[in-house]
Design a protein around this motif. Structure first.
Motif, short mmCIF file in Angstrom:
data_model
loop_
_atom_site.label_atom_id
_atom_site.label_comp_id
_atom_site.label_asym_id
_atom_site.label_seq_id
_atom_site.Cartn_x
_atom_site.Cartn_y
_atom_site.Cartn_z
N ALA A 138 10.46 0.20 -7.09
CA ALA A 138 9.03 0.38 -7.37
C ALA A 138 8.59 1.81 -7.05
O ALA A 138 7.76 2.40 -7.76
CB ALA A 138 8.21 -0.61 -6.57
N MET A 139 9.15 2.39 -6.00
CA MET A 139 8.82 3.76 -5.62
C MET A 139 9.24 4.74 -6.71
O MET A 139 8.47 5.63 -7.09
CB MET A 139 9.52 4.12 -4.30
N ILE A 140 10.44 4.55 -7.25
CA ILE A 140 10.91 5.43 -8.33
C ILE A 140 10.00 5.31 -9.54
O ILE A 140 9.57 6.32 -10.13
CB ILE A 140 12.37 5.08 -8.71
N ILE A 141 9.69 4.09 -9.94
CA ILE A 141 8.84 3.85 -11.11
C ILE A 141 7.48 4.53 -10.95
O ILE A 141 7.00 5.25 -11.83
CB ILE A 141 8.67 2.34 -11.38
N GLY A 192 1.73 0.86 -9.48
CA GLY A 192 2.40 0.67 -8.20
C GLY A 192 2.41 -0.77 -7.76
O GLY A 192 3.46 -1.33 -7.39
N PHE A 193 1.24 -1.43 -7.81
CA PHE A 193 1.17 -2.83 -7.41
C PHE A 193 1.94 -3.73 -8.37
O PHE A 193 2.66 -4.65 -7.96
CB PHE A 193 -0.29 -3.29 -7.35
N PHE A 194 1.80 -3.45 -9.68
CA PHE A 194 2.45 -4.30 -10.68
C PHE A 194 3.98 -4.19 -10.58
O PHE A 194 4.70 -5.20 -10.64
CB PHE A 194 1.99 -3.90 -12.08
N ALA A 195 4.48 -2.95 -10.42
CA ALA A 195 5.93 -2.76 -10.33
C ALA A 195 6.48 -3.42 -9.07
O ALA A 195 7.48 -4.14 -9.13
CB ALA A 195 6.25 -1.26 -10.34
N PHE A 196 5.84 -3.20 -7.94
CA PHE A 196 6.34 -3.73 -6.67
C PHE A 196 6.27 -5.26 -6.64
O PHE A 196 7.27 -5.94 -6.35
CB PHE A 196 5.53 -3.13 -5.52
N LEU A 197 5.11 -5.80 -6.96
CA LEU A 197 4.94 -7.25 -6.90
C LEU A 197 5.70 -7.94 -8.03
O LEU A 197 6.23 -9.05 -7.85
CB LEU A 197 3.46 -7.60 -6.94
N GLY A 198 5.73 -7.29 -9.19
CA GLY A 198 6.48 -7.89 -10.31
C GLY A 198 7.98 -7.98 -10.03
O GLY A 198 8.60 -9.01 -10.28
N PRO A 220 0.81 -1.23 0.00
CA PRO A 220 0.00 0.00 0.00
C PRO A 220 0.84 1.27 0.00
O PRO A 220 0.38 2.32 -0.46
CB PRO A 220 -0.82 -0.12 1.30
N ILE A 221 2.08 1.19 0.52
CA ILE A 221 2.94 2.38 0.60
C ILE A 221 3.26 2.89 -0.81
O ILE A 221 3.18 4.09 -1.09
CB ILE A 221 4.24 2.06 1.36
N VAL A 222 3.61 1.98 -1.70
CA VAL A 222 3.99 2.37 -3.07
C VAL A 222 2.80 3.00 -3.79
O VAL A 222 2.91 4.07 -4.40
CB VAL A 222 4.52 1.15 -3.85
N ALA A 223 1.65 2.34 -3.72
CA ALA A 223 0.46 2.85 -4.41
C ALA A 223 0.03 4.20 -3.82
O ALA A 223 -0.34 5.12 -4.56
CB ALA A 223 -0.67 1.84 -4.31
N SER A 224 0.07 4.31 -2.49
CA SER A 224 -0.37 5.55 -1.84
C SER A 224 0.53 6.72 -2.20
O SER A 224 0.05 7.82 -2.50
CB SER A 224 -0.39 5.34 -0.33
#
Length: 464
Positions: free
Chosen positions: A409-412, A451-457, A336-340
């Protein structure tokens, strides 16, 4: 006798308690006086209130109290109160007064206020009120209503000071003193040619300072901003803001002068448009403070349904990586941190973009520079928060690889948020879709999905 005088003095002090607006003490005093049927006290409390403050008082009171106040005011009801009322409350007042009563009040308003009042009513009330108006006045209102909604034709005032260019200052002053067809307040005097086309204007202050024998065409300003009848009110407001106008003439297609728009009406437009954009970005079509529960619920349901669909889309992306989440439970805590962060960064950019488009500060001429600036900001903030979240993650879970994944993921997502926060409203504007309406839902969908795709991917690639 002395006690009555003291009470009257106290009531007077209540009504003058603040430099503007209504004080809580005054509102409570009116409510108490209405409840106890002290009509004379109610009259004393509301006497001398500005029309806008009386309108606010009517809006704040409950429906039964509102009708009681109307009964107390009675024939002393000032028609200037009506334009200040919220549309929902105004409908109630119109229904309470009836078509004949409203028609009598409408005739006492300036034409622009009368048009604004009538156009906001429902079709049934509008027809009954128009039918109750004198034929000549009804024709003026109906002609204004025939122009496009939110256009200069709806906004303009028909009462105008227009004089021939061959007149002198003295003739103009004498005309203004004896004419019965002038507006109550005006700022500029418009000079017209024999075809009634505006050729210049003279501020009223300049007329008062000039000698009687001077011809108007010697002292008038011919650098004049002329407004077409069908110009959108947002463009009218931009013209007033851009050139610092106090008033401007409105002309029909042939160039003939038909009305005037003044700055007080433009202030209302700016407030209305700003509020409208704010409501649309929140998924609310109209201010619903005074609407009943059923209507408000219905109005908000559609937007909430759209948001539900976008949330389902984000959930589908998460479901693609359910096996990864099962093996690395920390991902469920961190994603949730990345998406938020992406959503908030995108909203910042989006707010600036939508506001700049509305103010006409952002256009095709400087769009590339604006997008480039926001891209750089996204990259810088992305790296800064990548370091911060990566460091916290490493301390929290003691996994360097997980820290690198969330940092990347945060940068992306921050970069994507900056780009989408600019490109989405610009794209919607290009396709003539109001950016304030649809931008936020598109942005939220993109930042959540990316956000979810980058982090989880990245986690699936580097942590399994």
């Amino acid at each position: 006798m002395m006690e009555d005088t003291k009470n009257n003095s106290d009531l007077q002090n209540l009504s003058e308690d603040e430099s503007f607006g209504l004080s809580s003490d005054l509102i409570h005093a009116v409510e108490d006086a209405l409840e106890e049927s002290r009509d004379s006290d109610v009259e004393d409390l509301v006497e001398g209130l500005h029309e806008a403050d009386t309108a606010d008082l009517l809006e704040i009171l409950g429906r039964d109290e509102r009708y009681r106040l109307m009964e107390v005011i009675g024939a002393g009801f000032d028609p200037e109160i009506l334009p200040y009322l919220d549309e929902t409350i105004r409908e109630e007042i119109v229904e309470w007064l009836g078509p004949q009563g409203i028609a009598k009040l409408v005739q006492e308003l300036d034409s622009d206020d009368a048009v604004e009042l009538v156009q906001d009513l429902d079709e049934d009330h509008r027809m009954h009120i128009l039918a109750a108006l004198p034929q000549a006045y009804r024709r003026v209102i109906e002609e204004s209503l025939s122009y496009p909604e939110d256009s200069a034709g709806r906004l303009m005032q028909r009462e105008i000071v227009a004089v021939p260019s061959v007149w002198t200052i003295g003739e103009t002053i004498d005309y203004m003193r004896v004419s019965d067809n002038l507006p109550d307040d005006f700022y500029d005097i418009f000079v017209v040619d024999p075809r009634h086309h505006p050729v210049g204007f003279i501020p009223a202050s300049r007329v008062m300072r000039s000698r009687r024998h001077v011809r108007l065409d010697e002292v008038m300003d011919d650098d004049m901003r002329i407004i077409p009848l069908e110009l959108d009110q947002e463009d009218v407001a931009h013209m007033f803001r851009q050139y610092g106008l106090i008033s401007a003439p409105v002309v029909e297609e042939s160039g003939r002068l038909v009305g005037v728009i003044t700055v007080d009406d433009v202030v209302d437009v700016i407030d209305e448009e700003a509020g409208d954009d704010l409501m649309k970005m929140g998924g609310v079509s109209e201010p619903d403070l005074y609407e009943d529960v059923a209507d408000t619920t219905k109005a908000r349901f559609t937007w909430l349904g759209v948001n539900l669909l976008t949330a389902v889309l984000a959930s589908l992306v998460i479901s693609l990586f359910d096996a990864t989440i099962e093996k690395v439970v920390a991902l469920a805590v961190l994603m949730p941190i990345v998406a938020s962060m992406g959503g908030n960064a995108g909203t910042q950019t989006l707010t600036v973009a939508v506001r700049s488009l509305a103010m006409k500060d952002l256009s095709e001429a400087n769009a590339a520079r604006f997008v480039g600036k926001e891209l750089i900001i996204g990259i810088i903030n992305g790296f800064l928060f990548a370091v911060l979240t990566g460091f916290v993650t490493w301390l929290w879970f003691d996994q360097a690889a997980l820290a690198l994944v969330i940092a990347a993921a945060m940068i992306i997502n921050m970069v994507v948020a900056g780009l989408c926060g600019t490109l989405i409203p610009l794209g919607l504007e290009k396709f003539e879709i109001d950016p304030a309406v649809a931008s936020s839902v598109f942005l939220t969908t993109v930042t959540d999905v990316i956000g979810f795709f980058a982090f989880l991917g990245l986690a699936a690639i580097f942590l399994l």
